[in-house]
Scaffold this motif. Structure first.
Motif, PDB file in Angstrom:
ATOM      1  N   ILE A 197      38.442  34.613  35.848  1.00  6.01           N
ATOM      2  CA  ILE A 197      39.358  35.802  35.902  1.00  6.01           C
ATOM      3  C   ILE A 197      40.823  35.098  35.732  1.00  6.01           C
ATOM      4  N   ASP A 198      41.512  35.878  34.806  1.00  6.01           N
ATOM      5  CA  ASP A 198      42.974  35.832  34.604  1.00  6.01           C
ATOM      6  C   ASP A 198      43.461  36.532  35.651  1.00  6.01           C
ATOM      7  N   PRO A 199      44.199  35.812  36.625  1.00  4.99           N
ATOM      8  CA  PRO A 199      44.605  36.985  37.792  1.00  4.99           C
ATOM      9  C   PRO A 199      45.824  37.832  37.357  1.00  4.99           C
ATOM     10  N   LYS A 200      46.593  37.425  36.176  1.00  9.99           N
ATOM     11  CA  LYS A 200      47.612  38.172  35.654  1.00  9.99           C
ATOM     12  C   LYS A 200      47.247  39.657  35.295  1.00  9.99           C
ATOM     13  N   THR A 201      46.061  39.613  34.492  1.00 11.25           N
ATOM     14  CA  THR A 201      45.546  40.982  33.944  1.00 11.25           C
ATOM     15  C   THR A 201      44.262  41.370  34.477  1.00 11.25           C
ATOM     16  N   MET A 226      31.738  39.919  30.004  1.00  9.22           N
ATOM     17  CA  MET A 226      32.997  39.073  29.403  1.00  9.22           C
ATOM     18  C   MET A 226      34.059  40.007  28.711  1.00  9.22           C
ATOM     19  N   ASN A 227      35.123  39.752  28.873  1.00  4.00           N
ATOM     20  CA  ASN A 227      36.638  40.079  28.375  1.00  4.00           C
ATOM     21  C   ASN A 227      36.744  41.527  28.998  1.00  4.00           C
ATOM     22  N   LYS A 228      36.102  41.905  29.920  1.00  2.00           N
ATOM     23  CA  LYS A 228      36.405  43.367  30.511  1.00  2.00           C
ATOM     24  C   LYS A 228      37.325  42.955  31.900  1.00  2.00           C
ATOM     25  N   THR A 229      38.048  43.862  32.397  1.00  2.05           N
ATOM     26  CA  THR A 229      38.890  43.740  33.555  1.00  2.05           C
ATOM     27  C   THR A 229      37.593  43.728  34.725  1.00  2.05           C
ATOM     28  N   VAL A 230      37.915  43.638  35.807  1.00  2.00           N
ATOM     29  CA  VAL A 230      37.209  43.648  37.145  1.00  2.00           C
ATOM     30  C   VAL A 230      36.839  45.049  37.240  1.00  2.00           C
ATOM     31  N   ASP A 231      37.709  46.049  37.213  1.00  5.20           N
ATOM     32  CA  ASP A 231      37.424  47.454  37.222  1.00  5.20           C
ATOM     33  C   ASP A 231      36.552  48.034  36.332  1.00  5.20           C
ATOM     34  N   ASP A 232      36.677  47.566  35.149  1.00  3.74           N
ATOM     35  CA  ASP A 232      35.815  47.866  34.069  1.00  3.74           C
ATOM     36  C   ASP A 232      34.275  47.476  34.333  1.00  3.74           C
ATOM     37  N   ALA A 233      34.289  46.149  34.798  1.00  2.67           N
ATOM     38  CA  ALA A 233      33.065  45.531  35.088  1.00  2.67           C
ATOM     39  C   ALA A 233      32.389  46.237  36.111  1.00  2.67           C
ATOM     40  N   THR A 269      41.395  40.045  33.992  1.00  2.00           N
ATOM     41  CA  THR A 269      40.519  39.963  32.795  1.00  2.00           C
ATOM     42  C   THR A 269      39.389  38.671  33.296  1.00  2.00           C
ATOM     43  N   ILE A 270      38.089  38.955  32.989  1.00  2.00           N
ATOM     44  CA  ILE A 270      36.932  38.307  33.121  1.00  2.00           C
ATOM     45  C   ILE A 270      37.005  37.544  32.054  1.00  2.00           C
ATOM     46  N   GLU A 306      37.187  23.378  35.697  1.00  2.00           N
ATOM     47  CA  GLU A 306      37.408  24.396  34.277  1.00  2.00           C
ATOM     48  C   GLU A 306      38.394  25.633  34.494  1.00  2.00           C
ATOM     49  N   ALA A 307      38.678  25.801  35.834  1.00  2.00           N
ATOM     50  CA  ALA A 307      39.346  27.168  36.066  1.00  2.00           C
ATOM     51  C   ALA A 307      40.783  27.050  35.800  1.00  2.00           C
ATOM     52  N   GLY A 308      41.466  26.002  36.104  1.00  2.00           N
ATOM     53  CA  GLY A 308      42.966  25.607  35.951  1.00  2.00           C
ATOM     54  C   GLY A 308      43.703  26.880  36.545  1.00  2.00           C
ATOM     55  N   GLU A 309      44.369  27.638  35.923  1.00  2.00           N
ATOM     56  CA  GLU A 309      45.406  28.401  36.564  1.00  2.00           C
ATOM     57  C   GLU A 309      44.655  29.940  36.906  1.00  2.00           C
ATOM     58  N   ASP A 310      43.477  29.784  36.095  1.00  8.82           N
ATOM     59  CA  ASP A 310      42.778  31.272  36.366  1.00  8.82           C
ATOM     60  C   ASP A 310      41.766  31.069  37.815  1.00  8.82           C
ATOM     61  N   GLN A 311      41.449  32.101  38.224  1.00  6.20           N
ATOM     62  CA  GLN A 311      40.605  32.299  39.398  1.00  6.20           C
ATOM     63  C   GLN A 311      39.040  32.247  39.349  1.00  6.20           C
ATOM     64  N   LEU A 312      38.497  31.232  40.089  1.00  7.70           N
ATOM     65  CA  LEU A 312      36.865  31.306  39.776  1.00  7.70           C
ATOM     66  C   LEU A 312      36.275  32.037  41.097  1.00  7.70           C
ATOM     67  N   VAL A 313      35.439  33.004  40.761  1.00 11.73           N
ATOM     68  CA  VAL A 313      34.711  33.510  41.876  1.00 11.73           C
ATOM     69  C   VAL A 313      33.105  33.335  41.651  1.00 11.73           C
ATOM     70  N   ILE A 314      32.856  32.838  42.792  1.00 12.44           N
ATOM     71  CA  ILE A 314      31.221  32.588  42.855  1.00 12.44           C
ATOM     72  C   ILE A 314      30.381  33.761  43.611  1.00 12.44           C
ATOM     73  N   ALA A 315      29.392  34.281  43.284  1.00 14.35           N
ATOM     74  CA  ALA A 315      28.857  35.544  44.275  1.00 14.35           C
ATOM     75  C   ALA A 315      27.388  35.135  44.041  1.00 14.35           C
ATOM     76  N   ASP A 316      26.794  35.222  45.106  1.00 11.66           N
ATOM     77  CA  ASP A 316      25.449  35.375  45.367  1.00 11.66           C
ATOM     78  C   ASP A 316      24.726  36.675  45.725  1.00 11.66           C
ATOM     79  N   PHE A 317      23.664  36.819  45.255  1.00 12.93           N
ATOM     80  CA  PHE A 317      23.140  38.067  45.731  1.00 12.93           C
ATOM     81  C   PHE A 317      21.482  38.232  45.701  1.00 12.93           C
ATOM     82  N   GLY A 318      20.743  38.383  46.630  1.00 13.27           N
ATOM     83  CA  GLY A 318      19.333  38.257  46.709  1.00 13.27           C
ATOM     84  C   GLY A 318      18.704  39.462  46.974  1.00 13.27           C
TER      85      GLY A 318
END
Length: 323
Positions: free
Chosen positions: A62-66, A94-101, A68-69, A36-48
């Protein structure tokens, strides 16, 4: 489920309608695949969370150009509260940049789950579930940015539930002369949720507890009070009657509280070199540091501001000299 049934030891009615809805029918539960990612970057994070055994997996597209999630989903391995908190957390990303998230806190998650702005969405002892949602955001951002997730935490947090730092607690206790845990909770909300931060014995072990901080600050205040009484006994309490050590401490205290924060914000600082009395004038010798050394205002506006503040606070004939 009947409304008087128990969930994790808390009455069902203590959960908001929004939490109950997301427990039973989470909107953002699922996964995002590489296909599903295509040209976007997929990030998978686990936390317990070791304290309760719950775990969450967060998927970001994430769109690596902007940065944006574009899409955010989760899987939760835990209680109903963890599911509801993770569902809302994924939605807020959703629809936030990584920094805003990264600015999303567990408090934001809990408040977004409320039916009434003034009524908590979950019982206090379940607040730690939204903390896990906050932590997995940091984990996902650290993977995307290729940095250590601890680099996002700039303060030493004592109460994870309310996100209250050690420095904030000390300042509030000292400023308001608080003497009990109940007062600390009233002023800061620290210790008002899962209560693990109050003293040893809670569901999660801490390095520092509220009782430790309260004891430390009260000891400091007691020492300061004794020092003040000694000074008053030796003189009239004015700057002129102080010894050199006390004069230096008084000037340092004012520089630290009123001057240095502004200078540090611009990359500068100031160092107190000495205090010398000459013909009834107290010459305060300072040395600029960092960006202040080359600033064009270090001998005009900034210097005048420091001198005016010292005169006002110490009620003395003070002249500030740059060395």
């Amino acid at each position: 489920m009947a409304r008087d049934d128990l969930i994790g030891g808390a009455l069902w009615e203590e959960y908001s309608t929004e939490v109950q809805r997301r427990m039973n029918d989470p909107i953002n539960m699922g996964e995002i695949t590489e296909a599903e990612a295509g040209e976007d970057q997929l990030v998978i994070a686990d936390f317990g969370a070791e304290s309760c055994g719950d775990a969450v997996r967060l998927y970001w597209l994430i769109d690596p150009k902007t940065d944006t999630i574009k899409n955010s989903k989760f899987k939760s391995f835990g209680c109903g509260t963890a599911i509801a908190s993770s569902d809302m957390m994924a939605e807020l990303c959703m629809n936030k940049t990584v920094d805003d998230a990264l600015k999303i806190t567990n408090i934001d998650v809990e408040k977004a789950l409320r039916d009434d702005p003034d009524i908590p969405a979950v019982p206090g002892q379940k607040m730690h579930c939204s903390v896990m949602a906050y932590d997995v955001i940091k984990k996902a951002a650290s993977i995307y940015k290729n940095v250590d997730m601890e680099s996002f935490e700039t303060e030493f947090i004592i109460c994870e539930c309310a996100r209250v730092s050690q420095d904030t607690l000390k300042q509030v206790i000292k400023l308001n002369k608080l003497t009990s845990i109940e007062e600390i909770t009233d002023y800061t909300k620290a210790g008002g949720f899962c209560k693990s931060c109050i003293k040893p014995g809670g569901h999660e072990a801490k390095d520092v507890y509220l009782v430790n901080i309260l004891e430390e600050v009260m000891s400091e205040l007691e020492a300061e009070d004794k020092s003040r009484k000694i000074i008053e006994a030796k003189g009239d309490g004015t700057f002129e009657s102080m010894g050199l050590v006390q004069k230096i401490k008084s000037v340092e205290a004012i520089l630290e509280e009123y001057i240095r924060p502004t200078l540090k914000a611009d990359g500068g600082n100031v160092e107190l070199i000495d205090i010398k009395e000459e013909d009834g004038v107290f010459n305060v010798l300072i040395k600029y540091q960092g960006e202040c050394m080359s600033c064009s205002m270090n001998t005009t506006t900034t210097l005048a501001g420091i001198e005016d503040m010292l005169k006002f606070k110490l009620k003395a004939n003070i002249k500030v000299i740059v060395t």
